[in-house]
Motif scaffolding. Structure first.
Motif, PDB file in Angstrom:
ATOM      1  N   GLY A   1      43.032  25.059  29.579  1.00  0.00           N
ATOM      2  CA  GLY A   1      42.398  26.235  30.158  1.00  0.00           C
ATOM      3  C   GLY A   1      42.678  27.511  29.398  1.00  0.00           C
ATOM      4  N   HIS A   2      43.594  27.464  28.431  1.00  0.00           N
ATOM      5  CA  HIS A   2      43.864  28.644  27.599  1.00  0.00           C
ATOM      6  C   HIS A   2      44.300  28.181  26.215  1.00  0.00           C
ATOM      7  CE1 HIS A   2      48.207  27.981  28.037  1.00  0.00           C
ATOM      8  NE2 HIS A   2      47.938  27.711  29.314  1.00  0.00           N
ATOM      9  N   ALA A   3      43.991  29.002  25.228  1.00  0.00           N
ATOM     10  CA  ALA A   3      44.326  28.650  23.844  1.00  0.00           C
ATOM     11  C   ALA A   3      44.559  29.928  23.047  1.00  0.00           C
ATOM     12  CB  ALA A   3      43.225  27.818  23.218  1.00  0.00           C
ATOM     13  N   VAL A   4      45.560  30.691  23.451  1.00  0.00           N
ATOM     14  CA  VAL A   4      45.809  31.992  22.833  1.00  0.00           C
ATOM     15  C   VAL A   4      46.195  31.842  21.366  1.00  0.00           C
ATOM     16  CG1 VAL A   4      47.216  34.077  22.940  1.00  0.00           C
ATOM     17  CG2 VAL A   4      46.459  32.969  25.047  1.00  0.00           C
ATOM     18  N   LEU A   5      47.120  30.959  21.072  1.00  0.00           N
ATOM     19  CA  LEU A   5      47.562  30.766  19.690  1.00  0.00           C
ATOM     20  C   LEU A   5      46.415  30.272  18.817  1.00  0.00           C
ATOM     21  CD1 LEU A   5      49.787  30.571  17.513  1.00  0.00           C
ATOM     22  CD2 LEU A   5      50.127  28.213  18.267  1.00  0.00           C
ATOM     23  N   TRP A   6      45.683  29.264  19.283  1.00  0.00           N
ATOM     24  CA  TRP A   6      44.602  28.704  18.476  1.00  0.00           C
ATOM     25  C   TRP A   6      43.445  29.684  18.337  1.00  0.00           C
ATOM     26  CZ3 TRP A   6      46.139  25.276  15.397  1.00  0.00           C
ATOM     27  CH2 TRP A   6      47.128  24.377  15.768  1.00  0.00           C
ATOM     28  N   SER A   7      43.256  30.542  19.318  1.00  0.00           N
ATOM     29  CA  SER A   7      42.227  31.578  19.195  1.00  0.00           C
ATOM     30  C   SER A   7      42.606  32.553  18.094  1.00  0.00           C
ATOM     31  CB  SER A   7      42.049  32.323  20.510  1.00  0.00           C
ATOM     32  OG  SER A   7      41.484  31.485  21.481  1.00  0.00           O
ATOM     33  N   ALA A   8      43.881  32.936  18.032  1.00  0.00           N
ATOM     34  CA  ALA A   8      44.335  33.861  16.989  1.00  0.00           C
ATOM     35  C   ALA A   8      44.175  33.234  15.603  1.00  0.00           C
ATOM     36  CB  ALA A   8      45.791  34.252  17.232  1.00  0.00           C
ATOM     37  N   VAL A   9      44.539  31.965  15.472  1.00  0.00           N
ATOM     38  CA  VAL A   9      44.400  31.274  14.185  1.00  0.00           C
ATOM     39  C   VAL A   9      42.923  31.184  13.803  1.00  0.00           C
ATOM     40  CG1 VAL A   9      44.753  29.094  12.966  1.00  0.00           C
ATOM     41  CG2 VAL A   9      46.549  30.000  14.445  1.00  0.00           C
ATOM     42  N   TYR A  10      42.089  30.807  14.772  1.00  0.00           N
ATOM     43  CA  TYR A  10      40.656  30.683  14.495  1.00  0.00           C
ATOM     44  C   TYR A  10      40.065  32.019  14.067  1.00  0.00           C
ATOM     45  CZ  TYR A  10      35.697  30.860  15.549  1.00  0.00           C
ATOM     46  OH  TYR A  10      34.353  31.092  15.472  1.00  0.00           O
ATOM     47  N   TYR A  11      40.351  33.090  14.803  1.00  0.00           N
ATOM     48  CA  TYR A  11      39.768  34.390  14.470  1.00  0.00           C
ATOM     49  C   TYR A  11      40.289  34.923  13.141  1.00  0.00           C
ATOM     50  CZ  TYR A  11      37.447  34.618  18.947  1.00  0.00           C
ATOM     51  OH  TYR A  11      36.630  34.356  20.015  1.00  0.00           O
ATOM     52  N   THR A  12      41.513  34.567  12.766  1.00  0.00           N
ATOM     53  CA  THR A  12      42.034  34.957  11.455  1.00  0.00           C
ATOM     54  C   THR A  12      41.223  34.301  10.342  1.00  0.00           C
ATOM     55  OG1 THR A  12      44.258  35.216  12.359  1.00  0.00           O
ATOM     56  CG2 THR A  12      44.072  34.939   9.976  1.00  0.00           C
ATOM     57  N   PHE A  13      41.016  33.000  10.449  1.00  0.00           N
ATOM     58  CA  PHE A  13      40.235  32.308   9.420  1.00  0.00           C
ATOM     59  C   PHE A  13      38.767  32.711   9.458  1.00  0.00           C
ATOM     60  CE2 PHE A  13      43.920  29.579   9.115  1.00  0.00           C
ATOM     61  CZ  PHE A  13      43.973  29.351   7.747  1.00  0.00           C
ATOM     62  N   TYR A  14      38.242  33.003  10.630  1.00  0.00           N
ATOM     63  CA  TYR A  14      36.862  33.467  10.749  1.00  0.00           C
ATOM     64  C   TYR A  14      36.689  34.817  10.057  1.00  0.00           C
ATOM     65  CZ  TYR A  14      32.413  34.637  12.963  1.00  0.00           C
ATOM     66  OH  TYR A  14      31.112  34.971  13.184  1.00  0.00           O
ATOM     67  N   PHE A  15      37.662  35.700  10.242  1.00  0.00           N
ATOM     68  CA  PHE A  15      37.633  37.009   9.592  1.00  0.00           C
ATOM     69  C   PHE A  15      37.715  36.861   8.073  1.00  0.00           C
ATOM     70  CE2 PHE A  15      40.045  40.619   7.881  1.00  0.00           C
ATOM     71  CZ  PHE A  15      39.173  41.650   8.187  1.00  0.00           C
ATOM     72  N   LEU A  16      38.644  36.042   7.597  1.00  0.00           N
ATOM     73  CA  LEU A  16      38.785  35.828   6.148  1.00  0.00           C
ATOM     74  C   LEU A  16      37.521  35.215   5.554  1.00  0.00           C
ATOM     75  CD1 LEU A  16      42.441  34.485   5.954  1.00  0.00           C
ATOM     76  CD2 LEU A  16      41.606  36.723   5.218  1.00  0.00           C
ATOM     77  N   LYS A  17      36.912  34.287   6.277  1.00  0.00           N
ATOM     78  CA  LYS A  17      35.669  33.680   5.806  1.00  0.00           C
ATOM     79  C   LYS A  17      34.558  34.714   5.696  1.00  0.00           C
ATOM     80  CE  LYS A  17      32.957  31.908   8.583  1.00  0.00           C
ATOM     81  NZ  LYS A  17      31.559  32.263   8.761  1.00  0.00           N
ATOM     82  N   GLY A  18      34.452  35.585   6.688  1.00  0.00           N
ATOM     83  CA  GLY A  18      33.418  36.613   6.658  1.00  0.00           C
ATOM     84  C   GLY A  18      33.592  37.578   5.498  1.00  0.00           C
ATOM     85  N   ILE A  19      34.827  38.001   5.256  1.00  0.00           N
ATOM     86  CA  ILE A  19      35.095  38.920   4.151  1.00  0.00           C
ATOM     87  C   ILE A  19      34.826  38.230   2.809  1.00  0.00           C
ATOM     88  CG2 ILE A  19      36.938  40.212   2.970  1.00  0.00           C
ATOM     89  CD1 ILE A  19      35.838  41.506   5.518  1.00  0.00           C
ATOM     90  N   THR A  20      35.253  36.991   2.684  1.00  0.00           N
ATOM     91  CA  THR A  20      35.032  36.266   1.427  1.00  0.00           C
ATOM     92  C   THR A  20      33.550  36.026   1.185  1.00  0.00           C
ATOM     93  OG1 THR A  20      37.162  35.178   1.759  1.00  0.00           O
ATOM     94  CG2 THR A  20      35.715  34.240   0.100  1.00  0.00           C
ATOM     95  N   LEU A  21      32.807  35.675   2.227  1.00  0.00           N
ATOM     96  CA  LEU A  21      31.370  35.474   2.084  1.00  0.00           C
ATOM     97  C   LEU A  21      30.690  36.755   1.621  1.00  0.00           C
ATOM     98  CD1 LEU A  21      28.768  33.801   2.476  1.00  0.00           C
ATOM     99  CD2 LEU A  21      28.761  34.591   4.843  1.00  0.00           C
ATOM    100  N   PHE A  22      31.032  37.857   2.256  1.00  0.00           N
ATOM    101  CA  PHE A  22      30.421  39.130   1.884  1.00  0.00           C
ATOM    102  C   PHE A  22      30.805  39.520   0.463  1.00  0.00           C
ATOM    103  CE2 PHE A  22      29.435  43.653   2.248  1.00  0.00           C
ATOM    104  CZ  PHE A  22      28.182  43.558   2.843  1.00  0.00           C
ATOM    105  N   THR A  23      32.049  39.266   0.059  1.00  0.00           N
ATOM    106  CA  THR A  23      32.487  39.564  -1.309  1.00  0.00           C
ATOM    107  C   THR A  23      31.713  38.734  -2.320  1.00  0.00           C
ATOM    108  OG1 THR A  23      34.702  40.060  -0.485  1.00  0.00           O
ATOM    109  CG2 THR A  23      34.485  39.641  -2.835  1.00  0.00           C
ATOM    110  N   VAL A  24      31.548  37.455  -2.053  1.00  0.00           N
ATOM    111  CA  VAL A  24      30.801  36.586  -2.974  1.00  0.00           C
ATOM    112  C   VAL A  24      29.355  37.064  -3.105  1.00  0.00           C
ATOM    113  CG1 VAL A  24      29.851  34.249  -3.222  1.00  0.00           C
ATOM    114  CG2 VAL A  24      32.260  34.563  -2.712  1.00  0.00           C
ATOM    115  N   ILE A  25      28.737  37.419  -1.967  1.00  0.00           N
ATOM    116  CA  ILE A  25      27.355  37.906  -2.016  1.00  0.00           C
ATOM    117  C   ILE A  25      27.269  39.201  -2.811  1.00  0.00           C
ATOM    118  CG2 ILE A  25      25.490  38.849  -0.597  1.00  0.00           C
ATOM    119  CD1 ILE A  25      26.285  36.776   1.533  1.00  0.00           C
ATOM    120  N   LEU A  26      28.233  40.104  -2.610  1.00  0.00           N
ATOM    121  CA  LEU A  26      28.246  41.361  -3.368  1.00  0.00           C
ATOM    122  C   LEU A  26      28.414  41.114  -4.863  1.00  0.00           C
ATOM    123  CD1 LEU A  26      30.349  43.934  -1.339  1.00  0.00           C
ATOM    124  CD2 LEU A  26      28.042  44.207  -2.176  1.00  0.00           C
TER     125      LEU A  26
END
Length: 128
Positions: A69-94
């Protein structure tokens, strides 16, 4: 026994008694020596790794949400990798858009400042 498959009046390529097809080499043996690997290709490989990890941690997050019913740690890990993926994708496109990897292997000072400003705006956009 040899079974021949016929589909739409033509023999099929998937006969059960046919000998196995030759296997294509996998890995470095399949590459030709004239292949150019640019630094952007390594960045794309890193982006693919981040995407894979992001999906993996998202699946773990959903699993723990379903089980406990809760996943605080895994949410933090997921959002960290999601953020890094977004920045890397935008950098590659740029970088591809600026012609960094194929046309010229360097960036001018003006282009560096412009890319840093755009990346900073993208970070703010991802946080908001």
């Amino acid at each position: 026994t040899n079974i021949r498959l016929i589909k739409e009046g033509k023999p099929s390529l998937m006969d059960s008694g046919a000998p196995p097809e030759p296997v294509a080499p996998i890995g470095r043996g399949a590459q030709t020596p004239s292949v150019n690997i640019y630094p952007i290709h390594y960045m794309m490989g890193f982006l693919l790794t981040l995407k894979t990890l992001s999906l993996f941690f998202e699946s773990i997050r959903y699993h723990y949400l379903r089980v406990t019913g809760h996943a605080v740690l895994w949410s933090a890990v997921y959002y960290t990798f999601y953020f890094l993926k977004g920045i890397t994708l935008f950098t590659v496109i740029l970088l591809i858009g600026s012609g960094w990897s194929f046309v010229k292997p360097f960036l001018s000072e003006r282009e560096k400042k412009m890319i840093m400003a755009i990346l900073a705006l993208q970070v703010v956009n991802n946080i908001a």
